[in-house]
Scaffold this active site. Structure first.
Site, PDB file in Angstrom:
ATOM      1  N   GLY A  83     -12.611 -18.230 -23.607  1.00  0.00           N
ATOM      2  CA  GLY A  83     -13.067 -19.305 -22.624  1.00  0.00           C
ATOM      3  C   GLY A  83     -11.545 -19.665 -22.010  1.00  0.00           C
ATOM      4  CB  THR A  84     -10.942 -22.483 -19.887  1.00  0.00           C
ATOM      5  OG1 THR A  84     -12.121 -22.234 -19.035  1.00  0.00           O
ATOM      6  CG2 THR A  84      -9.853 -23.209 -18.836  1.00  0.00           C
ATOM      7  CB  SER A 113     -18.070 -13.151 -29.901  1.00  0.00           C
ATOM      8  OG  SER A 113     -19.324 -12.594 -29.947  1.00  0.00           O
ATOM      9  CB  ILE A 173     -19.916 -17.078 -28.944  1.00  0.00           C
ATOM     10  CG1 ILE A 173     -20.567 -16.311 -30.331  1.00  0.00           C
ATOM     11  CG2 ILE A 173     -20.097 -18.428 -28.700  1.00  0.00           C
ATOM     12  CD1 ILE A 173     -19.217 -16.803 -31.363  1.00  0.00           C
ATOM     13  CB  VAL A 221     -19.571 -27.569 -16.777  1.00  0.00           C
ATOM     14  CG1 VAL A 221     -20.777 -27.035 -17.296  1.00  0.00           C
ATOM     15  CG2 VAL A 221     -18.968 -28.453 -18.091  1.00  0.00           C
ATOM     16  CE  LYS A 239     -10.707 -33.602  -8.368  1.00  0.00           C
ATOM     17  NZ  LYS A 239     -10.955 -33.648  -9.766  1.00  0.00           N
ATOM     18  CB  ILE A 269      -8.977 -27.774 -16.886  1.00  0.00           C
ATOM     19  CG1 ILE A 269     -10.358 -26.907 -17.363  1.00  0.00           C
ATOM     20  CG2 ILE A 269      -7.718 -27.005 -16.780  1.00  0.00           C
ATOM     21  CD1 ILE A 269     -10.472 -26.220 -15.899  1.00  0.00           C
TER      22      ILE A 269
END
Length: 496
Positions: A15-16, A40, A43, A48, A79, A346
Site C-alpha cells: 500500500g501507500t 499479499s 489483502i 482512501v 490541490k 499520507i
C-alpha cells in the site's frame, strides 16, 4: 540481544505506507541495507488517502520524482486548499487555503491589521487576501512560486491522486533500487528471548529474518499490536467518529483544484477530484448515525454516478503508545488513525519515514533512538489531533447529537489554551515544528466564527488611510494575479 549492525530491513505490508517507506529507504540507504517488502494481493488496503498537503512535494523531490510524470501516473490533480462547508452553520463556507494570507507588517501578523480594519468598518473577506483561495474558487492554476514584481509568495499546492496508483508507482521505483517484493501472507512470527522480532514465516513456509521490522499492515497492526502487544491511546472521547463509507464516482469537469469537506447531520463528506474519477466518502459516528442513514446521506449527496458500492471502514481514532516498540516501527495506519479531515494520513506516513531515516540505528541497540522517535511522533500526532478537534468544537449546528456533543465536550488542555488565547487577543503561536501554520489556525477559527475580542495594539499604529490603502493594494494584487491565471483543467491537459 547481541549488538550487531542493522543490515536487514523487513517491511510487512504494501500500500501507500509500505511503498513510501521502501522508496525513501532505498533511495537514501539502499547500498547499506537489504530491504524486503512482504505483501499479499489478497489483502486489500484502505486506499482512501487521496488528498495531501504541500509537504508531499518535499517527499517527491527527495526521491527525484518529476511532477508531470507523477501527475500522469497517479491521475493526479492540483490541490490549493480544503473548502469546509456547513461547519459553522448550515450554508456556511470557508477555505483552509494553503500559502499566506496577506502579508505581515514588521512583527505583527496580517490578520491583526485585517481585524483592526473590520473594527473601523471594513467589510472585506479575510480570503480576499489569499491568492490560493482566489485561484481555487475560480478553478485556476499554473506554477507560480512568486507574484511577479512583488515580494509576495505565489501559489502553494499539494495534490489529489489515486493512492493505489501512487503505491504502484513507488513499487516500480523501489524495485529499480533493489527492494525485493515477496508475495504472501504471514502465518507466524518468531521472537527472540528478549522480546524482539526475529523472523516471519509465511503461510507457504518461507521464512524471513531481519534486524529491523516495519509494520505497514494498516489497521490490523499485525506486528506492533498483534505480536508485540503495543498499547493504543483511544481518542474517541474527543473525536467520536469511528466509521467511514467510501465510494468513487465519475469525474466531473472542470476539475476544481481543492478538496471539499461537507458537514452533514451526523458526520462529514469528503469530495476529492481526480482526473479519472472523484473520491467520495462519509465519516461518521456510529453512536449518532447508523450505517443505513449514513449510506443514504452519502449516496444522496453525490454529484455524479457512483462507480461501485460504498465500502465501510471502521476505525478507532488515536495512536499507538509507542510507535517504535522493540525492533519494530509502525508506519501508516498501524501507528494510529486520525480521520482525513485535514488530509494528514499520507503526511503522517511521510513524516514517519523521514523521522525513521533521521533516527535510523547503526546497531541493534536502539533504545535511545527509539525513545526520541516516539517523543517526536507523540508530539506530532497530538498537535494534528488538536487541529482536527478544533473544527468539530467550533460548530454551531443543532441537527444531530454529534455536533452538540463536540461543541460542549471537554477539550485537551493544549487546545483549550490555544482557543482562549485567540479569543482574547487574536494571537496564534506555532508550537516548535508542528505541522499546521499560524495562518491555518487563523482560517479555521475565523471561518467558524471565532472572532477575537482584541487584536494586537500595533495594528492601530496605522491611520485609517494607511490601513485602507495597505489592504486595498494587497487585494488588488491578489485579484489581478488570480484573474490572469489559466484554468486548472488546462494545466492538466497540457501535462497529458
Amino acid at each position: 540481544m547481541t549488538n550487531n549492525a542493522v543490515k536487514q530491513v523487513l517491511i510487512v505490508g504494501g500500500g501507500t505506507a509500505g511503498w513510501m517507506t521502501a522508496a525513501m529507504l532505498s533511495k537514501l540507504m539502499g547500498p547499506q541495507l537489504s530491504i524486503r517488502l512482504i505483501e499479499s494481493d489478497a489483502i486489500g488496503t484502505v486506499g482512501v488517502g487521496e488528498a495531501t498537503i504541500p509537504a508531499i512535494q518535499h517527499f517527491n523531490a527527495a526521491l527525484g520524482i518529476n511532477e508531470a510524470e507523477f501527475l500522469q501516473s497517479t491521475q493526479g490533480t492540483i490541490k490549493l486548499g480544503i473548502q469546509f462547508e456547513n461547519w459553522g452553520n448550515a450554508g456556511d463556507s470557508y477555505m483552509h487555503a494553503f500559502g499566506p494570507v496577506g502579508r505581515p507588517l514588521g512583527f505583527t501578523a496580517f490578520h491583526h491589521y485585517w481585524l483592526a480594519a473590520q473594527a473601523r468598518g471594513d467589510n472585506s473577506s479575510f480570503w480576499d487576501y489569499s491568492l490560493n483561495y482566489q485561484a481555487a474558487h475560480t478553478g485556476k492554476y499554473a506554477p507560480l512560486p512568486q507574484i511577479p514584481n512583488t515580494p509576495l509568495q505565489g501559489l502553494v499546492h499539494a495534490y489529489h491522486f489515486d493512492a493505489s496508483l501512487y503505491a504502484a508507482f513507488l513499487r516500480r521505483y523501489s524495485e529499480q533500487r533493489g527492494v525485493v517484493r515477496t508475495e504472501g501472507t504471514i502465518g507466524a512470527v518468531v521472537k527472540t528471548p528478549a522480546g524482539d522480532l526475529a523472523s516471519v514465516i509465511l503461510k507457504d513456509g518461507q521464512s524471513f529474518s531481519a534486524d529491523l521490522f516495519i509494520d505497514c499492515s494498516g489497521l490490523r497492526a499485525l506486528l506492533i499490536g498483534g505480536e508485540l502487544g503495543g498499547g493504543y491511546e483511544d481518542w474517541r472521547h474527543w473525536l467520536p467518529c469511528d466509521s467511514a463509507l467510501a465510494v468513487p464516482t465519475a469525474a466531473t469537469l472542470p476539475v476544481m483544484p481543492y478538496t471539499r469537506a461537507i458537514a452533514h447531520s451526523g458526520g462529514w463528506q469528503w469530495r476529492i477530484p481526480l482526473q479519472h474519477r472523484t473520491g467520495n466518502g462519509l465519516v461518521y459516528s456510529s453512536r449518532f448515525l447508523d450505517d443505513n442513514a449514513a449510506r443514504q446521506t452519502l449516496m444522496s449527496n453525490l454529484d455524479a454516478e457512483a462507480l461501485a458500492e460504498p465500502r465501510k471502514i471502521s476505525f478507532v481514532t488515536g495512536r499507538r503508545n509507542q510507535q517504535w516498540l522493540q525492533n519494530c516501527v509502525a508506519i501508516g495506519l498501524s501507528s494510529g488513525f486520525l480521520e482525513p479531515l485535514e488530509s494528514t494520513s499520507i503526511h503522517l506516513i511521510q513524516s514517519a519515514v523521514v523521522r525513521l531515516v533521521q533516527c535510523f540505528p547503526q546497531q541493534t541497540d536502539m533504545a535511545a533512538l527509539r525513545l526520541e522517535y516516539n517523543r517526536q511522533s507523540q508530539q506530532e500526532f497530538e498537535a494534528i489531533r488538536d487541529f482536527i478537534i478544533l473544527h468539530y468544537h467550533l460548530n454551531q449546528r443543532n441537527d444531530n447529537g454529534l455536533w452538540q456533543y463536540c461543541r460542549t465536550m471537554a477539550l485537551p488542555d493544549s487546545l483549550a489554551q490555544r482557543i482562549e488565547l485567540f479569543r482574547q487577543s487574536g494571537a496564534v503561536f506555532r508550537q516548535q515544528d508542528e505541522l499546521f501554520t499560524e495562518v491555518a489556525w487563523q482560517q479555521v477559527m475565523l471561518g467558524q466564527h471565532l472572532r477575537p475580542q482584541h487584536y494586537h495594539p500595533l495594528a492601530d499604529s496605522l491611520t485609517d488611510d494607511q490601513l485602507s490603502g495597505f489592504l486595498a493594494d494587497l487585494k488588488a494584487i491578489i485579484s489581478r494575479t488570480a484573474a490572469q491565471l489559466p484554468a486548472h483543467q488546462q494545466f492538466l491537459q497540457q501535462g497529458r
